[in-house]
Scaffold this active site. Structure first.
Site, PDB file in Angstrom:
ATOM      1  N   GLY A  32      55.549 -15.079  31.254  1.00  0.00           N
ATOM      2  CA  GLY A  32      54.347 -15.360  30.466  1.00  0.00           C
ATOM      3  C   GLY A  32      53.050 -14.759  30.972  1.00  0.00           C
ATOM      4  N   SER A  84      45.852 -14.922  32.358  1.00  0.00           N
ATOM      5  CA  SER A  84      47.012 -15.783  32.069  1.00  0.00           C
ATOM      6  C   SER A  84      47.232 -16.829  33.157  1.00  0.00           C
ATOM      7  CB  SER A  84      48.282 -14.940  31.975  1.00  0.00           C
ATOM      8  OG  SER A  84      48.242 -14.098  30.850  1.00  0.00           O
ATOM      9  N   ASP A  95      61.802 -10.981  25.168  1.00  0.00           N
ATOM     10  CA  ASP A  95      61.233 -11.734  24.051  1.00  0.00           C
ATOM     11  C   ASP A  95      62.103 -12.975  23.932  1.00  0.00           C
ATOM     12  OD1 ASP A  95      60.769 -12.850  21.555  1.00  0.00           O
ATOM     13  OD2 ASP A  95      60.463 -10.926  20.557  1.00  0.00           O
ATOM     14  N   ILE A 115      54.816 -19.965  28.308  1.00  0.00           N
ATOM     15  CA  ILE A 115      54.936 -19.270  27.029  1.00  0.00           C
ATOM     16  C   ILE A 115      54.734 -20.250  25.884  1.00  0.00           C
ATOM     17  CG2 ILE A 115      56.641 -18.167  25.498  1.00  0.00           C
ATOM     18  CD1 ILE A 115      57.861 -16.868  28.023  1.00  0.00           C
ATOM     19  N   ALA A 117      52.296 -20.065  18.154  1.00  0.00           N
ATOM     20  CA  ALA A 117      52.347 -20.578  16.780  1.00  0.00           C
ATOM     21  C   ALA A 117      51.608 -19.563  15.927  1.00  0.00           C
ATOM     22  CB  ALA A 117      51.668 -21.939  16.697  1.00  0.00           C
ATOM     23  N   TYR A 162      44.822 -28.119  16.992  1.00  0.00           N
ATOM     24  CA  TYR A 162      45.992 -27.788  17.819  1.00  0.00           C
ATOM     25  C   TYR A 162      47.278 -27.982  17.003  1.00  0.00           C
ATOM     26  CZ  TYR A 162      48.384 -27.049  22.296  1.00  0.00           C
ATOM     27  OH  TYR A 162      49.156 -26.540  23.315  1.00  0.00           O
ATOM     28  N   LYS A 180      54.359 -29.318  21.869  1.00  0.00           N
ATOM     29  CA  LYS A 180      54.185 -29.740  23.271  1.00  0.00           C
ATOM     30  C   LYS A 180      54.800 -31.121  23.502  1.00  0.00           C
ATOM     31  CE  LYS A 180      51.978 -26.152  25.042  1.00  0.00           C
ATOM     32  NZ  LYS A 180      52.734 -25.156  25.813  1.00  0.00           N
ATOM     33  N   ILE A 211      41.518 -23.789  29.367  1.00  0.00           N
ATOM     34  CA  ILE A 211      41.137 -22.675  30.226  1.00  0.00           C
ATOM     35  C   ILE A 211      41.122 -21.412  29.374  1.00  0.00           C
ATOM     36  CG2 ILE A 211      43.518 -22.548  31.106  1.00  0.00           C
ATOM     37  CD1 ILE A 211      42.234 -21.790  33.850  1.00  0.00           C
ATOM     38  N   THR A 228      41.962 -18.311  28.229  1.00  0.00           N
ATOM     39  CA  THR A 228      42.980 -17.255  28.296  1.00  0.00           C
ATOM     40  C   THR A 228      43.060 -16.628  26.904  1.00  0.00           C
ATOM     41  OG1 THR A 228      44.770 -18.684  27.572  1.00  0.00           O
ATOM     42  CG2 THR A 228      44.322 -18.645  29.942  1.00  0.00           C
ATOM     43  N   SER A 231      45.361 -17.100  24.879  1.00  0.00           N
ATOM     44  CA  SER A 231      45.853 -18.149  23.984  1.00  0.00           C
ATOM     45  C   SER A 231      44.755 -19.114  23.556  1.00  0.00           C
ATOM     46  CB  SER A 231      46.993 -18.932  24.645  1.00  0.00           C
ATOM     47  OG  SER A 231      48.149 -18.137  24.676  1.00  0.00           O
TER      48      SER A 231
HETATM   49  P1  NAD Z   1      48.493 -16.373  27.617  1.00  0.00           P
HETATM   50  O1  NAD Z   1      48.235 -15.864  26.247  1.00  0.00           O
HETATM   51  O2  NAD Z   1      47.959 -15.601  28.749  1.00  0.00           O
HETATM   52  O3  NAD Z   1      50.057 -16.617  27.845  1.00  0.00           O
HETATM   53  C1  NAD Z   1      50.956 -16.885  26.810  1.00  0.00           C
HETATM   54  C2  NAD Z   1      52.161 -15.995  27.052  1.00  0.00           C
HETATM   55  O4  NAD Z   1      53.188 -16.252  26.090  1.00  0.00           O
HETATM   56  C3  NAD Z   1      51.822 -14.493  26.922  1.00  0.00           C
HETATM   57  O5  NAD Z   1      52.130 -13.828  28.107  1.00  0.00           O
HETATM   58  C4  NAD Z   1      52.714 -14.016  25.804  1.00  0.00           C
HETATM   59  O6  NAD Z   1      53.166 -12.699  25.977  1.00  0.00           O
HETATM   60  C5  NAD Z   1      53.863 -15.025  25.900  1.00  0.00           C
HETATM   61  N1  NAD Z   1      54.698 -15.042  24.705  1.00  0.00           N
HETATM   62  C6  NAD Z   1      54.373 -15.356  23.427  1.00  0.00           C
HETATM   63  N2  NAD Z   1      55.439 -15.194  22.624  1.00  0.00           N
HETATM   64  C7  NAD Z   1      56.460 -14.770  23.406  1.00  0.00           C
HETATM   65  C8  NAD Z   1      57.826 -14.420  23.172  1.00  0.00           C
HETATM   66  N3  NAD Z   1      58.357 -14.443  21.924  1.00  0.00           N
HETATM   67  N4  NAD Z   1      58.598 -14.031  24.222  1.00  0.00           N
HETATM   68  C9  NAD Z   1      58.073 -13.966  25.472  1.00  0.00           C
HETATM   69  N5  NAD Z   1      56.798 -14.291  25.759  1.00  0.00           N
HETATM   70  C10 NAD Z   1      56.004 -14.683  24.747  1.00  0.00           C
HETATM   71  O7  NAD Z   1      47.890 -17.863  27.598  1.00  0.00           O
HETATM   72  P2  NAD Z   1      48.011 -19.070  28.634  1.00  0.00           P
HETATM   73  O8  NAD Z   1      46.880 -19.972  28.281  1.00  0.00           O
HETATM   74  O9  NAD Z   1      48.161 -18.568  30.006  1.00  0.00           O
HETATM   75  O10 NAD Z   1      49.359 -19.799  28.144  1.00  0.00           O
HETATM   76  C11 NAD Z   1      50.420 -20.114  29.020  1.00  0.00           C
HETATM   77  C12 NAD Z   1      50.920 -21.526  28.754  1.00  0.00           C
HETATM   78  O11 NAD Z   1      49.920 -22.461  29.123  1.00  0.00           O
HETATM   79  C13 NAD Z   1      51.252 -21.818  27.292  1.00  0.00           C
HETATM   80  O12 NAD Z   1      52.420 -22.622  27.247  1.00  0.00           O
HETATM   81  C14 NAD Z   1      50.069 -22.645  26.836  1.00  0.00           C
HETATM   82  O13 NAD Z   1      50.414 -23.514  25.778  1.00  0.00           O
HETATM   83  C15 NAD Z   1      49.797 -23.420  28.101  1.00  0.00           C
HETATM   84  N6  NAD Z   1      48.470 -24.056  28.183  1.00  0.00           N
HETATM   85  C16 NAD Z   1      47.328 -23.332  27.990  1.00  0.00           C
HETATM   86  C17 NAD Z   1      46.102 -23.957  28.087  1.00  0.00           C
HETATM   87  C18 NAD Z   1      44.817 -23.207  27.855  1.00  0.00           C
HETATM   88  O14 NAD Z   1      43.798 -23.848  27.608  1.00  0.00           O
HETATM   89  N7  NAD Z   1      44.820 -21.881  27.943  1.00  0.00           N
HETATM   90  C19 NAD Z   1      46.039 -25.327  28.391  1.00  0.00           C
HETATM   91  C20 NAD Z   1      47.225 -26.031  28.597  1.00  0.00           C
HETATM   92  C21 NAD Z   1      48.440 -25.382  28.490  1.00  0.00           C
HETATM   93  C1  IMJ Z   2      44.896 -23.741  20.721  1.00  0.00           C
HETATM   94  C2  IMJ Z   2      44.670 -23.996  19.378  1.00  0.00           C
HETATM   95  C3  IMJ Z   2      43.764 -24.961  18.934  1.00  0.00           C
HETATM   96  C4  IMJ Z   2      43.063 -25.704  19.859  1.00  0.00           C
HETATM   97  C5  IMJ Z   2      43.270 -25.446  21.212  1.00  0.00           C
HETATM   98  C6  IMJ Z   2      44.176 -24.452  21.652  1.00  0.00           C
HETATM   99  N1  IMJ Z   2      42.727 -25.992  22.346  1.00  0.00           N
HETATM  100  C7  IMJ Z   2      43.248 -25.404  23.458  1.00  0.00           C
HETATM  101  C8  IMJ Z   2      44.160 -24.421  23.053  1.00  0.00           C
HETATM  102  C9  IMJ Z   2      41.717 -27.060  22.310  1.00  0.00           C
HETATM  103  C10 IMJ Z   2      42.910 -25.770  24.854  1.00  0.00           C
HETATM  104  C11 IMJ Z   2      44.963 -23.511  23.972  1.00  0.00           C
HETATM  105  N2  IMJ Z   2      46.315 -24.076  24.223  1.00  0.00           N
HETATM  106  C12 IMJ Z   2      46.386 -25.305  25.001  1.00  0.00           C
HETATM  107  C13 IMJ Z   2      47.498 -23.518  23.733  1.00  0.00           C
HETATM  108  O1  IMJ Z   2      48.558 -24.047  24.032  1.00  0.00           O
HETATM  109  C14 IMJ Z   2      47.469 -22.338  22.862  1.00  0.00           C
HETATM  110  C15 IMJ Z   2      48.575 -21.938  22.186  1.00  0.00           C
HETATM  111  C16 IMJ Z   2      48.571 -20.872  21.207  1.00  0.00           C
HETATM  112  C17 IMJ Z   2      47.466 -20.086  20.929  1.00  0.00           C
HETATM  113  C18 IMJ Z   2      47.544 -19.094  19.939  1.00  0.00           C
HETATM  114  C19 IMJ Z   2      46.384 -18.253  19.549  1.00  0.00           C
HETATM  115  C20 IMJ Z   2      46.785 -16.967  18.851  1.00  0.00           C
HETATM  116  C21 IMJ Z   2      47.990 -17.085  17.977  1.00  0.00           C
HETATM  117  N3  IMJ Z   2      48.932 -18.010  18.247  1.00  0.00           N
HETATM  118  C22 IMJ Z   2      48.785 -18.950  19.251  1.00  0.00           C
HETATM  119  N4  IMJ Z   2      49.840 -19.736  19.549  1.00  0.00           N
HETATM  120  C23 IMJ Z   2      49.752 -20.674  20.513  1.00  0.00           C
HETATM  121  O2  IMJ Z   2      48.159 -16.286  17.035  1.00  0.00           O
END
Ligand code: NAD
Ligand code: IMJ
Length: 256
Positions: free
Chosen positions: A14, A20, A65, A93, A96, A156, A163, A192, A194, A196
């Site tokens: 991921g 990330s 993938d 990873i 949505a 979300y 989740k 955080i 990122t 995503s």
């Molecule tokens: P990120 O976008 O850097 O990482 C998401 C990763 O998922 C990417 O590397 C992407 O290539 C990978 N991915 C998506 N579809 C895929 C597929 N089909 N096959 C393989 N890889 C795939 O964002 P992040 O914030 O570092 O997200 C990492 C995890 O942390 C996620 O599970 C996210 O829900 C979780 N998370 C994020 C936050 C936040 O606020 N950013 C908070 C809590 C949890």
């Molecule tokens: C994501 C969506 C809506 C509200 C959100 C988030 N909040 C936070 C996130 C409040 C913190 C980030 N998060 C926790 C995630 O797990 C994000 C997952 C994600 C993000 C995207 C963006 C681009 C896209 N598809 C995605 N799928 C999952 O096309």
């Protein structure tokens, strides 16, 4: 402290770029002496991963993938043939369709539901199955979740449902794999910035609320998440499994 992960083969799934969460964890695990193995989604991610890891020496990175069973099969058979055994996996990873993170929740399409559950939940089960088969010396499997699983985080939507299913999957896998000394846990991370989180409406407002209301009065960093992940991947957490560990500046304990 150093060397907590010495001699451990750890797969990091991921990393997309330097923001990330998986990269934050990789850096912390590297500092603790882990042998890192990476998997990445596609060519774009491969390029940035190669740049990021350029000063780590020879490091294996495999395309995977997670929606493709054959990619997962290839990944784990490559790891088995090259490393024989695996000690840790970080699953960071989620995906949505963007319209399902903007539109109203009850408008979630069946296709959107299936995609979110496939990439964000089933992939974890599929990885755990393959990982446990080569974790011959015990191990630690780790995933990332968000508070939207248990509380409504507007927008979300389907990711909150995914989740919740992911967290339940952590408990079921922990129960099943405990007998092989394989532990399964999740980190529930605070918001955080990122990729995503990019383009999420009001994201900076959300970061502001955490700064104002969380006990630590700040947002979490990649270093905070890296430290927690090192703990979960290392023998320091040998008695912990099935746990959802909050690394969120304490935000989750607050009421009004
Ligand atoms: P990120 O976008 O850097 O990482 C998401 C990763 O998922 C990417 O590397 C992407 O290539 C990978 N991915 C998506 N579809 C895929 C597929 N089909 N096959 C393989 N890889 C795939 O964002 P992040 O914030 O570092 O997200 C990492 C995890 O942390 C996620 O599970 C996210 O829900 C979780 N998370 C994020 C936050 C936040 O606020 N950013 C908070 C809590 C949890
Ligand atoms: C994501 C969506 C809506 C509200 C959100 C988030 N909040 C936070 C996130 C409040 C913190 C980030 N998060 C926790 C995630 O797990 C994000 C997952 C994600 C993000 C995207 C963006 C681009 C896209 N598809 C995605 N799928 C999952 O096309």
């Amino acid at each position: 402290m150093s060397g907590l992960l010495k001699g451990k083969n750890i797969l990091i799934m991921g990393v997309r770029n330097k923001w990330s969460i998986a990269w934050g964890i990789a850096q912390a695990a590297w500092t603790q002496g882990a042998n890192l193995i990476f998997s990445y989604l596609g060519d774009r991610e491969k390029e940035s991963l190669l740049k990021l890891t350029s000063d780590m020496g020879e490091i294996d990175a495999f395309q995977c993938d997670v929606s493709r069973e054959e990619d997962l099969d290839n990944l784990f058979s490559m790891i088995k043939s090259k490393y024989e055994t695996l000690h840790g996996v970080v699953h960071a990873i989620a995906f949505a369709k963007s319209e399902d993170l903007q539109d109203t929740f009850v408008n979630t399409s069946k296709d959107g539901f299936m995609i979110a559950m496939d990439i964000s939940v089933y992939s974890f089960i599929a990885v755990a199955r393959r990982a446990q088969a080569i974790m011959t010396e015990g191990g630690s499997i780790l995933t990332l979740t968000y508070t939207g699983s248990v509380r409504v985080s507007p927008g979300y939507n389907i990711m909150g449902v995914a989740k919740a299913a992911l967290e339940a999957s952590v408990r079921y896998a922990a129960h099943e794999l405990g007998g092989k000394n394989i532990r399964v846990n999740a980190i529930s991370a605070g918001p955080i910035k990122t990729m995503s989180a990019k383009g999420i409406r009001n994201f900076s407002d959300i970061l502001g609320v955490v700064e104002e209301k969380a006990p630590l009065k700040r947002n979490v960093t990649l270093e905070d998440l890296g430290g927690a992940a090192v703990y979960l991947l290392s023998d320091l957490s040998s008695g912990m499994t099935g746990e959802i560990l909050h690394i969120d500046s304490g935000y989750n304990i607050m009421g009004i």
